[in-house]
Design a protein around this motif. Structure first.
Motif, PDB file in Angstrom:
ATOM      1  N   GLU A 176      31.388  50.423  40.172  1.00 19.67           N
ATOM      2  CA  GLU A 176      31.175  48.983  40.197  1.00 19.67           C
ATOM      3  C   GLU A 176      31.368  48.531  41.585  1.00 19.67           C
ATOM      4  N   VAL A 177      30.228  47.719  41.969  1.00 21.29           N
ATOM      5  CA  VAL A 177      30.625  47.159  43.474  1.00 21.29           C
ATOM      6  C   VAL A 177      30.863  45.878  43.314  1.00 21.29           C
ATOM      7  N   LYS A 178      31.912  45.138  43.819  1.00 16.29           N
ATOM      8  CA  LYS A 178      32.335  43.812  43.905  1.00 16.29           C
ATOM      9  C   LYS A 178      32.387  43.070  45.032  1.00 16.29           C
ATOM     10  N   LEU A 179      31.957  41.948  45.260  1.00 15.79           N
ATOM     11  CA  LEU A 179      32.632  41.316  46.280  1.00 15.79           C
ATOM     12  C   LEU A 179      33.612  40.319  45.997  1.00 15.79           C
ATOM     13  N   CYS A 180      34.553  39.886  46.900  1.00 16.31           N
ATOM     14  CA  CYS A 180      35.693  39.178  46.636  1.00 16.31           C
ATOM     15  C   CYS A 180      35.581  37.974  45.613  1.00 16.31           C
ATOM     16  N   SER A 181      34.361  37.365  46.014  1.00 16.82           N
ATOM     17  CA  SER A 181      34.076  35.910  45.194  1.00 16.82           C
ATOM     18  C   SER A 181      33.765  36.418  43.604  1.00 16.82           C
ATOM     19  N   GLU A 182      33.334  37.792  43.300  1.00 25.61           N
ATOM     20  CA  GLU A 182      33.067  38.129  41.932  1.00 25.61           C
ATOM     21  C   GLU A 182      34.165  38.341  41.136  1.00 25.61           C
TER      22      GLU A 182
ATOM     23  N   ALA B 279      34.342  49.351  44.106  1.00 25.49           N
ATOM     24  CA  ALA B 279      34.454  49.342  45.367  1.00 25.49           C
ATOM     25  C   ALA B 279      34.257  47.839  45.961  1.00 25.49           C
ATOM     26  N   VAL B 280      35.063  47.467  46.711  1.00 25.89           N
ATOM     27  CA  VAL B 280      35.137  46.366  47.274  1.00 25.89           C
ATOM     28  C   VAL B 280      35.323  46.032  48.810  1.00 25.89           C
ATOM     29  N   PRO B 281      35.199  44.898  49.458  1.00 24.61           N
ATOM     30  CA  PRO B 281      35.658  44.460  50.757  1.00 24.61           C
ATOM     31  C   PRO B 281      37.056  44.934  50.988  1.00 24.61           C
TER      32      PRO B 281
ATOM     33  N   SER C 137      43.507  44.957  47.490  1.00 22.98           N
ATOM     34  CA  SER C 137      44.704  44.881  47.023  1.00 22.98           C
ATOM     35  C   SER C 137      44.641  43.841  45.867  1.00 22.98           C
ATOM     36  N   LYS C 138      43.769  43.103  45.570  1.00 24.63           N
ATOM     37  CA  LYS C 138      43.819  42.128  44.578  1.00 24.63           C
ATOM     38  C   LYS C 138      43.046  42.677  43.213  1.00 24.63           C
ATOM     39  N   ILE C 139      42.784  43.987  43.174  1.00 24.17           N
ATOM     40  CA  ILE C 139      42.192  44.652  41.962  1.00 24.17           C
ATOM     41  C   ILE C 139      43.304  44.948  40.849  1.00 24.17           C
ATOM     42  N   GLN C 140      44.302  45.245  41.099  1.00 25.66           N
ATOM     43  CA  GLN C 140      45.371  45.701  40.132  1.00 25.66           C
ATOM     44  C   GLN C 140      45.773  43.970  39.618  1.00 25.66           C
ATOM     45  N   GLU C 141      45.831  43.155  40.452  1.00 28.16           N
ATOM     46  CA  GLU C 141      46.237  41.951  39.918  1.00 28.16           C
ATOM     47  C   GLU C 141      45.168  41.194  39.032  1.00 28.16           C
ATOM     48  N   THR C 142      44.071  41.448  39.565  1.00 31.67           N
ATOM     49  CA  THR C 142      42.928  40.980  38.363  1.00 31.67           C
ATOM     50  C   THR C 142      43.221  41.671  37.197  1.00 31.67           C
ATOM     51  N   PHE C 143      43.411  42.861  37.081  1.00 32.08           N
ATOM     52  CA  PHE C 143      43.737  43.628  35.711  1.00 32.08           C
ATOM     53  C   PHE C 143      44.677  42.979  34.844  1.00 32.08           C
ATOM     54  N   ARG C 144      45.805  42.586  35.639  1.00 31.55           N
ATOM     55  CA  ARG C 144      46.896  42.158  35.075  1.00 31.55           C
ATOM     56  C   ARG C 144      46.593  40.792  34.514  1.00 31.55           C
ATOM     57  N   LYS C 145      45.799  39.954  35.347  1.00 26.50           N
ATOM     58  CA  LYS C 145      45.681  38.589  34.919  1.00 26.50           C
ATOM     59  C   LYS C 145      44.787  38.601  33.543  1.00 26.50           C
ATOM     60  N   TRP C 146      44.052  39.336  33.472  1.00 23.73           N
ATOM     61  CA  TRP C 146      43.080  39.415  32.279  1.00 23.73           C
ATOM     62  C   TRP C 146      43.853  40.363  31.153  1.00 23.73           C
TER      63      TRP C 146
ATOM     64  N   ASP D   5      44.787  55.760  34.733  1.00 25.04           N
ATOM     65  CA  ASP D   5      44.869  56.875  35.920  1.00 25.04           C
ATOM     66  C   ASP D   5      43.508  57.255  36.178  1.00 25.04           C
ATOM     67  N   ASN D   6      42.450  56.850  35.295  1.00 23.72           N
ATOM     68  CA  ASN D   6      41.061  57.216  35.773  1.00 23.72           C
ATOM     69  C   ASN D   6      40.479  56.044  36.620  1.00 23.72           C
ATOM     70  N   ILE D   7      41.263  55.149  37.005  1.00 20.37           N
ATOM     71  CA  ILE D   7      40.473  54.073  38.091  1.00 20.37           C
ATOM     72  C   ILE D   7      41.045  54.448  39.361  1.00 20.37           C
ATOM     73  N   GLN D   8      39.742  54.280  40.207  1.00 21.36           N
ATOM     74  CA  GLN D   8      40.238  54.412  41.862  1.00 21.36           C
ATOM     75  C   GLN D   8      39.544  52.921  42.290  1.00 21.36           C
ATOM     76  N   VAL D   9      40.136  52.657  43.562  1.00 21.75           N
ATOM     77  CA  VAL D   9      39.819  51.445  44.180  1.00 21.75           C
ATOM     78  C   VAL D   9      39.468  51.929  45.655  1.00 21.75           C
ATOM     79  N   LEU D  10      38.126  51.658  46.089  1.00 21.25           N
ATOM     80  CA  LEU D  10      37.722  51.873  47.458  1.00 21.25           C
ATOM     81  C   LEU D  10      37.435  50.489  48.198  1.00 21.25           C
ATOM     82  N   GLY D  11      38.089  50.599  49.314  1.00 18.12           N
ATOM     83  CA  GLY D  11      37.898  49.233  50.117  1.00 18.12           C
ATOM     84  C   GLY D  11      36.919  49.651  51.340  1.00 18.12           C
ATOM     85  N   PHE D  12      36.122  48.720  51.785  1.00 15.33           N
ATOM     86  CA  PHE D  12      34.872  49.016  52.743  1.00 15.33           C
ATOM     87  C   PHE D  12      34.984  47.712  53.800  1.00 15.33           C
TER      88      PHE D  12
END
Length: 128
Positions: A60-66, A99-101, A106-115, A121-128
Motif C-alpha cells: 500500500e502506497v500512502k502520501l503523508c496527507s493520507e 510505501a511512503v515519502p 517515522s509516523k507509521i508506527q505512531e499511526t498504528f498506535r493512534k488507531w 512482524d510481517n509489516i515493513q515500511v519503505l521510505g522514498f
C-alpha cells in the motif's frame, strides 16, 4: 525521488524497488499492470511475490496527507492479517509493505498506535 511526490510516482518507485529485488509483480495500480483485486474491504496498490519463498507481499502506497484517512485505517487493520493459502509459505501471514515519502516514514508506527492497531512482524515500511 525527493521533493514533490504523487501517488503514481510512489507506486512506480515501489514497483522498481521490488523488481530490483527480483520479485514478481502480479498486479499494480499503475499503467501496464493488471489492476489489483479487493482484499477484504479495499484493493491494495500492488501485490507481488517472492518466487524463492513463495511469500506474497501486499503493498500500500500512502502520501503523508493520507495517513489520517479512514480508508488508511481500514487497510492497516485488514492487510497485515492476510494468510497465505497455498504454496511454500502456506499458513504464514502475507507480508504487508507500506510505501511512503521518506519524511513521514517515522509516523507509521505512531499511526498504528493512534488507531490502536497492533504492530506485527510481517509489516515493513519503505521510505522514498
Amino acid at each position: 525521488m525527493k521533493g514533490r511526490q504523487d501517488h503514481a510516482s510512489l507506486i512506480k518507485e515501489t514497483i522498481d524497488y521490488f523488481t530490483r529485488k527480483n520479485m514478481q509483480i502480479y498486479c499494480a495500480d499503475f499503467p501496464g499492470y493488471k489492476k489489483p483485486i479487493v482484499v477484504k474491504r479495499h484493493a491494495p496498490d500492488m501485490i507481488c511475490m517472492d518466487s524463492e519463498t513463495g511469500m506474497a507481499y501486499i503493498v500500500e502506497v500512502k502520501l503523508c496527507s493520507e495517513l489520517n484517512d479512514e480508508i488508511t485505517k481500514e487497510q492497516f487493520e485488514d492487510y497485515p492479517k492476510r494468510i497465505m493459502q497455498n504454496g511454500k509459505s502456506a499458513g504464514k501471514n502475507m507480508q504487508f509493505c507500506i510505501a511512503v515519502p521518506e519524511e513521514c516514514k517515522s509516523k507509521i508506527q505512531e499511526t498504528f498506535r493512534k488507531w490502536d492497531i497492533p504492530w506485527r512482524d510481517n509489516i515493513q515500511v519503505l521510505g522514498f
